[in-house]
Scaffold this motif. Structure first.
Motif, PDB file in Angstrom:
ATOM      1  N   TRP A 161       0.853  -1.183   0.000  1.00 21.91           N
ATOM      2  CA  TRP A 161       0.000   0.000   0.000  1.00 21.91           C
ATOM      3  C   TRP A 161       0.887   1.230   0.000  1.00 21.91           C
ATOM      4  O   TRP A 161       1.900   1.285   0.690  1.00 21.91           O
ATOM      5  N   VAL A 162       0.473   2.220  -0.795  1.00 20.28           N
ATOM      6  CA  VAL A 162       1.204   3.481  -0.895  1.00 20.28           C
ATOM      7  C   VAL A 162       0.315   4.576  -0.320  1.00 20.28           C
ATOM      8  O   VAL A 162      -0.715   4.920  -0.899  1.00 20.28           O
ATOM      9  N   TRP A 189      10.443  14.183   0.954  1.00 19.92           N
ATOM     10  CA  TRP A 189      11.283  12.994   1.018  1.00 19.92           C
ATOM     11  C   TRP A 189      11.106  12.122  -0.220  1.00 19.92           C
ATOM     12  O   TRP A 189       9.997  11.689  -0.535  1.00 19.92           O
ATOM     13  N   ALA A 190      12.195  11.868  -0.924  1.00 12.70           N
ATOM     14  CA  ALA A 190      12.205  10.900  -2.022  1.00 12.70           C
ATOM     15  C   ALA A 190      12.636   9.563  -1.422  1.00 12.70           C
ATOM     16  O   ALA A 190      13.818   9.233  -1.372  1.00 12.70           O
ATOM     17  N   ILE A 191      11.669   8.825  -0.947  1.00  7.42           N
ATOM     18  CA  ILE A 191      11.890   7.661  -0.086  1.00  7.42           C
ATOM     19  C   ILE A 191      12.710   8.131   1.120  1.00  7.42           C
ATOM     20  O   ILE A 191      12.169   8.804   1.991  1.00  7.42           O
ATOM     21  N   SER A 192      13.997   7.876   1.176  1.00  2.06           N
ATOM     22  CA  SER A 192      14.786   8.260   2.352  1.00  2.06           C
ATOM     23  C   SER A 192      15.698   9.447   2.098  1.00  2.06           C
ATOM     24  O   SER A 192      16.521   9.781   2.949  1.00  2.06           O
ATOM     25  N   GLU A 193      15.566  10.103   0.947  1.00  2.00           N
ATOM     26  CA  GLU A 193      16.434  11.231   0.611  1.00  2.00           C
ATOM     27  C   GLU A 193      15.688  12.551   0.791  1.00  2.00           C
ATOM     28  O   GLU A 193      14.655  12.770   0.166  1.00  2.00           O
ATOM     29  N   TYR A 213       3.734  17.391   2.739  1.00  2.00           N
ATOM     30  CA  TYR A 213       4.561  16.498   3.549  1.00  2.00           C
ATOM     31  C   TYR A 213       3.936  15.109   3.578  1.00  2.00           C
ATOM     32  O   TYR A 213       2.714  14.968   3.713  1.00  2.00           O
ATOM     33  N   ARG A 214       4.779  14.097   3.441  1.00  2.00           N
ATOM     34  CA  ARG A 214       4.336  12.706   3.542  1.00  2.00           C
ATOM     35  C   ARG A 214       4.347  12.310   5.009  1.00  2.00           C
ATOM     36  O   ARG A 214       5.397  12.082   5.594  1.00  2.00           O
ATOM     37  N   MET A 215       3.160  12.203   5.614  1.00  2.00           N
ATOM     38  CA  MET A 215       3.064  11.914   7.036  1.00  2.00           C
ATOM     39  C   MET A 215       3.345  10.451   7.360  1.00  2.00           C
ATOM     40  O   MET A 215       3.717  10.116   8.480  1.00  2.00           O
ATOM     41  N   SER A 216       3.167   9.590   6.389  1.00  2.00           N
ATOM     42  CA  SER A 216       3.351   8.161   6.621  1.00  2.00           C
ATOM     43  C   SER A 216       4.638   7.698   5.948  1.00  2.00           C
ATOM     44  O   SER A 216       5.467   8.495   5.519  1.00  2.00           O
ATOM     45  N   SER A 235       6.329  -0.976   2.837  1.00  2.00           N
ATOM     46  CA  SER A 235       7.599  -1.713   2.955  1.00  2.00           C
ATOM     47  C   SER A 235       8.722  -0.822   3.488  1.00  2.00           C
ATOM     48  O   SER A 235       9.862  -1.263   3.590  1.00  2.00           O
ATOM     49  N   ASP A 236       8.383   0.414   3.842  1.00  2.00           N
ATOM     50  CA  ASP A 236       9.368   1.407   4.265  1.00  2.00           C
ATOM     51  C   ASP A 236       9.227   1.694   5.761  1.00  2.00           C
ATOM     52  O   ASP A 236       8.131   1.627   6.318  1.00  2.00           O
TER      53      ASP A 236
END
Length: 361
Positions: free
Chosen positions: A58-59, A195-199, A256-259, A264-265
């Protein structure tokens, strides 16, 4: 940054974009709130279902509801959306049903919905690829003569969605080149969720992302992505511009991406809780609720009814997802090509059938 609704829920004016809200009635504003509230509930159920083993992935769009609902409601029926993989709110506005989204992440069909029926392509996992496709589609609209005719029921535009990380991809920048030189009727909608995944952003760019548009010859603008009114107004302005034949534009929705990036992250590995807490106070749904309550445009009964509607929606999603039948594994060959009886596909179909039959004993 264009803002029409402060984090405290106070309306503020903007010299250029406030006028795009003039046609909105109180019912429309309550509709924005309903959209965001229900889409967040869909998102919550999606995360829970994945954790329970009912979805492969899920995204989440948690925190980005205002950006998506704003642009989604600014689009007309004849417009076309090219999403990445997080645009559940855009899909909601285009008529994609929640269970059609769930079926895609459950892996029981070959897409989830008919793109031409709703004016929205299927989700694209390859980062930035949808931006190229959207640009090509927009160029096609121009060749079909469906831009700049003055007919509001004919003139069309495209919105291509991507995140801040995708701006570093070659596909995205090549799209800017083609859209600019061909004056394509497309709005590049970047949801900068930090955030680009973890960047983080500072590892991706040395300047504001919307400045990128200057180098390609079309306007760029930054909007408060947690302000649904600003997202709607700016998107409406840029879509009108595209339909009129004035070419592409770039909207950076600063949100902002709150989740987590996906289920899988684990975002605790790369960002601090204090940062998340700051953005919780900028929540797009609470912001609009404060405005609706303070201005008397919605009463407690409206919010109570919406809670019940959300509960019923959640029950439908859970039951519908768990009850989805397993697909016929042989069906994966059915729609690879438009024309049936393709030699290579038929060979692969036969090989797979033989492989599956080997387990019957």
């Amino acid at each position: 940054m264009v803002q029409l609704l402060t984090p405290e829920g106070e309306r503020v004016d903007h010299p250029e974009y406030s006028r795009y809200l003039d046609g909105l009635a109180d019912e429309d504003l309550r509709g924005f709130y309903r959209d965001m509230f229900l889409v967040r509930r869909v998102d919550t159920e999606g995360t829970a279902l994945q954790r329970q083993g009912e979805l492969g992935l899920w995204v989440s769009l948690l925190g980005q509801e205002a950006a998506q609902i704003g642009v989604g409601r600014a689009m007309r029926k004849q417009d076309y959306a090219f999403p990445g993989y997080r645009e559940h709110g855009v899909g909601w506005c285009r008529g994609v049903q929640p269970l059609q989204v769930m079926s895609q992440f459950r892996g029981v069909d070959q897409g989830g919905w008919d793109p031409n029926e709703v004016g929205m392509q299927l989700f694209t996992i390859v980062i930035g690829n949808q931006v190229l496709m959207g640009t090509g589609y927009a160029m096609g609209i121009t060749l079909d003569g469906d831009v700049g005719t003055g007919d509001p029921d004919r003139d069309a535009a495209v919105v291509a969605f991507f995140g801040d990380g995708a701006t570093a991809q070659g596909d995205v920048n090549e799209s800017f080149v083609f859209a600019g030189v061909n004056n394509a009727p497309i709005v590049f909608f970047c949801q900068n969720n930090q955030w680009a995944i973890s960047e983080p952003n500072e590892r991706q760019t040395r300047g504001p992302l919307y400045h990128r548009a200057n180098g390609f010859g079309f306007p760029g603008i930054r909007v408060d992505g947690n302000d649904v009114l600003a997202s709607y107004a700016v998107s409406k302005a840029m879509l009108d511009r595209a339909r009129d034949g004035q070419g592409p534009s770039f909207i950076e929705a600063f949100t902002y991406r709150m989740s987590a990036h996906t289920t899988s992250d684990d975002p605790t590995k790369y960002r601090v809780d204090a940062e998340v807490e700051v953005w919780k106070h900028r929540d797009p749904i609470q912001r609009l609720r404060a405005y609706l309550t303070r201005s008397g445009k919605a009463d407690q009964g409206f919010f109570d009814d919406l809670e019940r509607e959300a509960d019923a929606l959640a029950e439908t999603i859970r039951a519908g997802t768990v009850g989805m039948p397993d697909p016929d594994p042989h069906g994966m060959f059915d729609h690879v090509y438009v024309e049936p009886d393709h030699a290579l596909i038929e060979q692969q179909r036969a090989e797979f059938a033989a492989y599956a039959a080997s387990f019957e004993d």
